[in-house]
Scaffold this active site. Sequence first.
Site, mmCIF file in Angstrom:
data_model
loop_
_atom_site.group_PDB
_atom_site.id
_atom_site.type_symbol
_atom_site.label_atom_id
_atom_site.label_comp_id
_atom_site.label_asym_id
_atom_site.label_seq_id
_atom_site.Cartn_x
_atom_site.Cartn_y
_atom_site.Cartn_z
ATOM 1 N N ASP A 142 -11.430 2.488 4.022
ATOM 2 C CA ASP A 142 -11.711 1.056 4.074
ATOM 3 C C ASP A 142 -13.213 0.795 3.999
ATOM 4 O O ASP A 142 -13.633 -0.337 3.747
ATOM 5 C CB ASP A 142 -11.211 0.482 5.411
ATOM 6 C CG ASP A 142 -9.969 -0.374 5.260
ATOM 7 O OD1 ASP A 142 -9.769 -0.936 4.183
ATOM 8 O OD2 ASP A 142 -9.217 -0.469 6.249
ATOM 9 N N GLN A 198 -4.783 -1.169 9.591
ATOM 10 C CA GLN A 198 -4.665 -2.535 9.075
ATOM 11 C C GLN A 198 -5.195 -3.541 10.105
ATOM 12 O O GLN A 198 -4.871 -3.463 11.296
ATOM 13 C CB GLN A 198 -3.195 -2.829 8.737
ATOM 14 C CG GLN A 198 -2.955 -4.159 8.060
ATOM 15 C CD GLN A 198 -3.545 -4.257 6.647
ATOM 16 O OE1 GLN A 198 -3.692 -3.267 5.954
ATOM 17 N NE2 GLN A 198 -3.885 -5.458 6.238
ATOM 18 N N LYS A 248 0.843 -1.212 0.000
ATOM 19 C CA LYS A 248 0.000 0.000 0.000
ATOM 20 C C LYS A 248 0.871 1.251 0.000
ATOM 21 O O LYS A 248 0.586 2.225 -0.688
ATOM 22 C CB LYS A 248 -0.940 -0.002 1.221
ATOM 23 C CG LYS A 248 -2.053 -1.033 1.107
ATOM 24 C CD LYS A 248 -2.826 -1.247 2.411
ATOM 25 C CE LYS A 248 -3.795 -2.429 2.239
ATOM 26 N NZ LYS A 248 -4.508 -2.798 3.460
HETATM 27 N N1 GUN Z 1 -6.838 -6.900 6.522
HETATM 28 C C1 GUN Z 1 -7.176 -7.723 5.496
HETATM 29 N N2 GUN Z 1 -7.846 -7.033 4.547
HETATM 30 C C2 GUN Z 1 -7.929 -5.762 4.976
HETATM 31 C C3 GUN Z 1 -8.488 -4.578 4.420
HETATM 32 O O1 GUN Z 1 -9.068 -4.553 3.340
HETATM 33 N N3 GUN Z 1 -8.351 -3.463 5.182
HETATM 34 C C4 GUN Z 1 -7.723 -3.458 6.384
HETATM 35 N N4 GUN Z 1 -7.667 -2.320 7.055
HETATM 36 N N5 GUN Z 1 -7.197 -4.536 6.928
HETATM 37 C C5 GUN Z 1 -7.297 -5.683 6.216
#
Ligand code: GUN
Length: 297
Positions: A122, A99, A55
Site C-alpha cells: 500500500d 484494508q 482484490k
Molecule cells: N481504503 C480505501 N483505499 C484504500 C487503499 O488504497 N488501501 C487500503 N489498505 N485501504 C483503503
Amino acid sequence: MGCARPIDGKAAAAALRERVAEASREFSRKALRKPGLHVVLVGDDPASAVYVGAKEKALHKAGMEGAVHRLPADTSEADLLGLVGKLNADPAVDGILVQLPLPAHLDEAKVLDTIDPAKDVDGFHVVNAGKLAVGKEALVPCTPAGCIRLLKEERGDLSGLHAVVIGRSNIVGKPMAQLLLAENATVTIAHSRTRNLPEIARTADILVAAVGRPEMVKGDWVKEGATVIDVGINRLPPPEEGAKGKLVGDVAYGEAAEKAAAITPVPGGVGPMTIAMLLANTLTAAHAREGLEPPKL
Ligand code: GUN
C-alpha cells in the site's frame, strides 16, 4: 465549448494486469514460487468488503498466491498485530495490505507501521512515505501511482505543467503531490481550508480531485483544455427506498467535460487502476525480496 475525451481507466488497467500476469509467470519460473499477496479485512464495512473481494479475485487471476484474512469487528489490537507479525515473518508473503478504515478502537497508524516496509504494497508505512518524499525508490500508494500512469499516457511529459491536487490525505493527496513533483510538475496542494479554491483550480493544467465530496468541483473551476483526474467514489442517496444511489466522483462530470480536454469518468476511471497497481507493487516487492531485477511494467 468542447467535450472532453473520457480517459479509459478500465482499458489501461486491463493492459497493466495483462503485463503483471505475464511478469508473474516469469517470476514463478525464476523464484520457483508464485508472488504472494495477503489482505487483512477487519469488520464488516460494506464498501471495504466489495473492494477486498475485487482484490481477492484480481490476485488469483494475476497468477499470484494469497488469501484474505477476514477478522471480526471486535478483533483486539494484539490479535491484529499478531497476524501482521506472522505475515511479516512468512517467506511466502511478498505483500501485506490492511484494508482501511479500521474499526475505531484500532490505531491505524500503529497497525500500518507494524507492516514490514518491504512488504508494504500500500506504500503507507512511514518508511515508504519518507522514501517517496526524498526521492528514493519506494513502494508507492496504489491510487496516486495509477493516476500518474493515466496522466503520463494522456499528456506524456508532465514537466512544467501546473498540477493542482485538491485533498491532502496520506492515501492520495500527499503522495500524489510527491509523484507529480518527481515528474517535474509545478504542484499546488489545496484542501478544505484553502481560500479562493475555484480560482486556484482554474489555473491547473492538471486538476486532481481527491476530497470525497460528491461533485464538488464545478465546470467553472476547470481551465479550458485541462486534464481532470477524479479520484472520488461517492454514492448519492438513493432516489427511492430499496434503490441504489448513483456513484459519482468529486467532479461534476458533465460540466467539467465541457471545459477539459480529457477527464476520468466515475466509475471506470481511476478506480480500476488502483487494483492493477496493487498487483504491480506486489510483483515489485516479490522481485526485491528475491534479489531479482524488477520487471518494466
Ligand atoms: N481504503 C480505501 N483505499 C484504500 C487503499 O488504497 N488501501 C487500503 N489498505 N485501504 C483503503
